[in-house]
Design an enzyme around this catalytic site. Structure first.
Site, mmCIF file in Angstrom:
data_model
loop_
_atom_site.group_PDB
_atom_site.id
_atom_site.type_symbol
_atom_site.label_atom_id
_atom_site.label_comp_id
_atom_site.label_asym_id
_atom_site.label_seq_id
_atom_site.Cartn_x
_atom_site.Cartn_y
_atom_site.Cartn_z
ATOM 1 N N ASP A 166 86.782 83.932 -50.504
ATOM 2 C CA ASP A 166 86.642 83.640 -49.077
ATOM 3 C C ASP A 166 87.373 82.347 -48.760
ATOM 4 O O ASP A 166 87.525 81.486 -49.624
ATOM 5 C CB ASP A 166 85.162 83.412 -48.710
ATOM 6 N N GLU A 201 86.283 87.086 -55.878
ATOM 7 C CA GLU A 201 84.957 86.467 -55.760
ATOM 8 C C GLU A 201 83.865 87.518 -55.578
ATOM 9 O O GLU A 201 82.829 87.449 -56.220
ATOM 10 C CB GLU A 201 84.954 85.495 -54.562
ATOM 11 N N TYR A 204 60.584 82.751 -72.856
ATOM 12 C CA TYR A 204 59.286 83.370 -73.113
ATOM 13 C C TYR A 204 58.780 83.111 -74.525
ATOM 14 O O TYR A 204 57.581 82.977 -74.746
ATOM 15 C CB TYR A 204 59.341 84.869 -72.814
#
Lengths: 359, 513
Positions: free
Chosen positions: A240, A188, A92
């Site tokens: 996973d 995770e 910005y």
């Protein structure tokens, strides 16, 4: 100050090109797959020695050239002022319309973020050293006491949400005061981390639990690196059983392609993979109903992983091949099908006790 | 009942078939009158070696009735010729000769007089002086039955020294300023005759087409007919009318480029004695001669009889009337169709004040405005793949601002009809037009490529300059060197490096070193 000097030198080099009537050019290390190599000895993804030239008088790179100097100038400004800002603040601060055109210096933050990474690679400085912070991402709880910006933090007293890992975890901000934990468990998924925190898994097993909420940010990776190297804590990773989870593990362990120039500071080659693995389904008698069929994208990614040199170890090749053979993947939440506390009571203790890890 | 069989005069014939002369409708009628007058004026001036100053005025005198005046500064017409030139159809100096000129039939101006008399009932007033201080004024009508002039008044005025012809007619018509208008015709006439000065007082005000060159076109030479284009009827008539005593002399004197050897060869192939008297040949013999001619190798006709404008004159004409950003012209070498020499010249003008694509057709320096679709020129233009030359074509129509000028000159232009509006599609003519256009189009392509490259470089420079301010400011923050100083150096760098094409590449990848 070293970092300030490096920024000024960059400016002087470009100015010199201009004075000598040469096409002003910035050289920066190439940060793609074509310029990385796997350091077998250190077991880290390292950046090669290819350099790209980013020239002002080249229509394809003129804009990036300008953006690089804008970011460098802004970094020098905030260092001079002694403030730290976020990479979003930087976007910005620099975003504005150029002259009387309709073009902006930066259209999206996704344009300024990679420029910061370029600058880090070019100057061999972390963005945190350039007084730039990223958003906080990741949480930690366990038997460890830290000093964070002068305040003592006991990570065993962080309640249900844990201690938020800041962007800058360098020694000048985060100091390890006292540690009793025996290992670090990196998870995770945030939801699974919350399950473990609620069960006080870290208390019962005397460890630290840490989540990066998906692909861990640099702060989390740098912290894992420090926990391992400074406190000699073993690192165990739980994701996973799918190619995306495996890749998260590999980034924690060996570093990433994009930030290969930081692997030495972010990677933890001694990390071990707990699971999930495809074999867990059989070993723990998990119902086939909770497995998910691999889609085309998953298969493609598995095959890509098989090609990466750091997935070459026999065990990993076997795991990936097996996944393709059985044709399914498995999410951490699937363990709940065996009971809500199956993961804390049975799965993890079994794996850690028997050292059932993938390298 | 017994039908009455009568001979009709040529004037009577055209009275009933006025469209054959270009008087199909009221708007076209006015244009045809102006055209016939201006064509004659230009021919007369050029033959006398005078730079043409032509004045045209069109004024509405009552509803749909116009007074048309055309004046030139040519050599003038001798007193005794005036009534017949204007009052008799098919009377003229141009029909019986083979020479490149605008008029070629001797119908044009007397046709205008006839049309005027048929639609307004008024006589035509002709003033002419050869520069001897006497001006002859005639009021003329045409006796339609006899195809002879009727002189209604005759006058001589003295003292005013000028030369030239002025004609004034009243005729029915409609004045418009659209594509096929007097204005467009004069504009195109000015393009193809940049040596002429034309002033036009139209019902809407004065328009001046200024002279752009003082160079008069070289005078075209008259030539004899070439055997290649001769048909049996013409051969019979020529054999009958010739003054030659023998067949051999007939061939060598009446035709272009026939020597003794060729003449004898024709006679031998036809098995006719070359000493035979031309007038005594029978129909069979003439047929044999025709066959023999086909089997003899003939020399091409001489081509110095043509007077091309030249590439620089075409370019000057296009420049002065169209104000284009680019112009090019190509003059081909003369060629021959059916024994008649012809030559093709083309010009291409691009951009500038030109707003849309246009084909401008010309024959012997006369603009052709009608029957575009029937014309060999149009067919040739459309047979070219303009896209290959960097010109935009959308669904078969050229969408770039380009004017394509094609000029055909010949001792006998093969028009498709008497009103001289379209050129016949002879293979060799189309081929010549195409070659000329392709040549000119290649030059346009080079220009456009250069222009696009320049635009590309300018576009790049603008981008570099756009970033210069940001870079100067950043370098100021990093090094403390003054912003305006850095900015100036950057702009200098862009000017010296990018303008010359040395830097400013646009590689897809960052160069790896």
């Amino acid at each position: 100050m070293e970092k300030r000097k490096k920024l000024v030198e960059l400016g002087l080099k470009v100015l010199n090109d201009i004075k000598n009537k040469k096409n002003p050019t910035i050289e920066l290390p190439v940060r793609t797959l074509s310029n990385i190599y796997f350091d077998e000895k250190r077991r880290l993804i390292k950046i090669g020695n290819k350099f790209a030239k980013r020239s002002y008088l080249n229509i394809a790179f003129s804009r990036k050239f300008m953006q690089t100097l804008l970011v460098a100038a802004e970094a020098k400004k905030i260092i001079d002022e002694g403030v730290r800002i976020s990479i979003r603040d930087l976007y910005y601060a620099l975003k504005h319309t150029i002259g009387d055109t309709k073009e902006n210096t930066f259209e999206e933050q996704s344009e300024s973020d990679p420029i910061i990474e370029d600058l880090e690679a070019m100057l061999n400085l972390l963005r945190e050293e350039l007084n730039l912070n990223a958003d906080r991402k990741g949480y930690m709880a366990g038997n460890i006491v830290l000093r964070d910006a002068g305040y003592e933090i006991d990570c065993s007293k962080m309640g249900s949400s844990g201690w938020a890992i800041p962007s800058n975890v360098e020694k000048d901000v985060i100091k390890f005061v006292k540690n009793e934990a025996e290992y670090v468990l990196v998870i995770e998924k945030d939801a699974v981390w919350q399950r473990l925190n609620e069960d006080k898994f870290w208390e019962k097993n005397n460890c630290i639990i840490l989540t990066g909420k998906g692909q861990p940010a640099r702060g989390a990776r740098r912290l894992i690196h420090r926990l391992h190297h400074e406190l000699k804590l073993p690192i165990y990773v739980l994701t996973d059983a799918d190619p995306w989870g495996y890749y998260i593990y590999s980034v924690i362990k060996q570093g990433s392609i994009n930030l290969s120039f930081l692997s030495e500071r972010l990677g933890t080659p001694e990390a071990k993979f707990i699971g999930l693995t495809v074999d867990d389904v059989k070993e723990f008698g998990i119902s086939k109903n909770v497995t998910i069929k691999l889609n085309e994208n998953d298969r493609k990614r598995v095959k890509e992983l098989m090609g990466y040199i750091w997935f070459k170890p026999r065990e990993w090749q076997k795991e990936l091949k097996e996944m393709l053979r059985v044709g399914y993947k498995l999410e951490l939440e699937a363990l709940s099908s065996k009971g809500i506390r199956f993961i804390t009571k049975t799965y993890l203790p079994h794996k850690i006790e028997n050292k059932e890890f993938l390298p | 009942m017994k039908a009455e069989i009568k001979e009709i005069s040529v004037s009577e014939f055209f009275e009933k078939n006025r469209q054959l002369l270009g008087y199909d409708n009221k708007a076209k009628a006015l244009l045809t009158i102006v055209k016939e007058g201006v064509d004659n004026a230009l021919d007369a001036c050029e033959e006398a070696g005078i730079l043409p100053d032509i004045y045209v005025s069109v004024k509405e005198v009552e509803n749909e009735k116009y007074e048309i005046r055309i004046r030139d500064n040519g050599p003038g017409i001798e007193k005794k010729q005036i009534p017949r030139v204007f009052g008799k159809l098919l009377y003229g100096s141009k029909f019986h000769r083979l020479k490149q000129s605008r008029g070629q039939q001797g119908i044009g101006i007397s046709g205008a007089v006839l049309y005027s008399q048929l639609t307004s009932g008024e006589a035509t007033v002709v003033k002419s002086s050869t520069g001897d201080g006497r001006t002859h004024v005639y009021k003329i009508k045409i006796d339609v039955k006899k195809n002879e002039p009727i002189i209604l008044g005759e006058m001589i005025s003295f003292g005013n020294v000028w030369h030239g012809v002025e004609i004034r007619l009243i005729a029915e018509g409609v004045y418009k300023e659209h594509k096929q208008s007097i204005l467009e015709y004069l504009k195109r006439t000015a393009i193809i005759n940049p040596h002429a000065n034309i002033v036009f007082d139209s019902p809407k005000g004065r328009v001046v087409f200024k002279r752009a060159t003082d160079k008069l076109p070289k005078e075209a030479k008259e030539i004899k007919i070439h055997l290649d284009g001769v048909e049996i009827g013409l051969l019979s008539r020529m054999l009958y009318e010739t003054k030659a005593r023998s067949l051999e002399t007939f061939f060598t004197t009446e035709f272009s480029r026939i020597g003794k050897k060729t003449a004898i060869e024709i006679c031998n192939k036809a098995c006719i004695d070359c000493k035979a008297k031309p007038k005594e040949l029978r129909e069979d013999d003439i047929k044999k001669l025709m066959r023999a001619i086909k089997h003899v190798k003939l020399l091409r006709p001489p081509t110095d009889c043509l007077s091309p404008l030249g590439e620089d004159v075409i370019e000057a004409g296009l420049k002065k009337e169209l104000n284009p950003e680019f112009v090019t012209a190509v003059s081909r070498f003369p060629s021959v169709y059916r024994g008649r020499p012809f030559q093709v010249e083309v010009g291409i003008a691009y951009g500038g004040s030109i707003k849309q694509a246009e084909i401008m057709r010309f024959a012997n320096r006369v603009p052709l405005l009608y029957q575009q679709g029937e014309c060999a020129i149009t067919k040739s233009v459309f047979s070219i793949d303009w896209k290959r030359y960097g010109i935009q074509v959308n669904s078969g129509v050229i969408s770039d601002p380009v004017v394509i000028l094609v000029h055909i000159l010949s001792v006998w232009v093969p028009f498709t009809s008497e009103s001289k509006e379209a050129i016949g599609s002879y293979g060799v003519i189309i081929k010549e037009i195409k070659l000329a256009l392709q040549d000119a189009a290649r030059k346009l392509r080079l220009y456009l490529a250069g222009k696009r490259k320049r635009e590309h470089i300018e576009r790049k420079m603008r981008i570099f300059e756009r970033y210069a301010g940001e870079i100067a400011n950043s370098l100021y923050i990093l090094t403390g060197v003054r912003k305006d100083e850095i900015y100036k150096m950057l702009v200098d760098l862009i000017n010296s490096k990018v303008k010359g094409g040395e830097e400013g590449g646009h590689g897809e990848k960052e160069e790896v070193g």
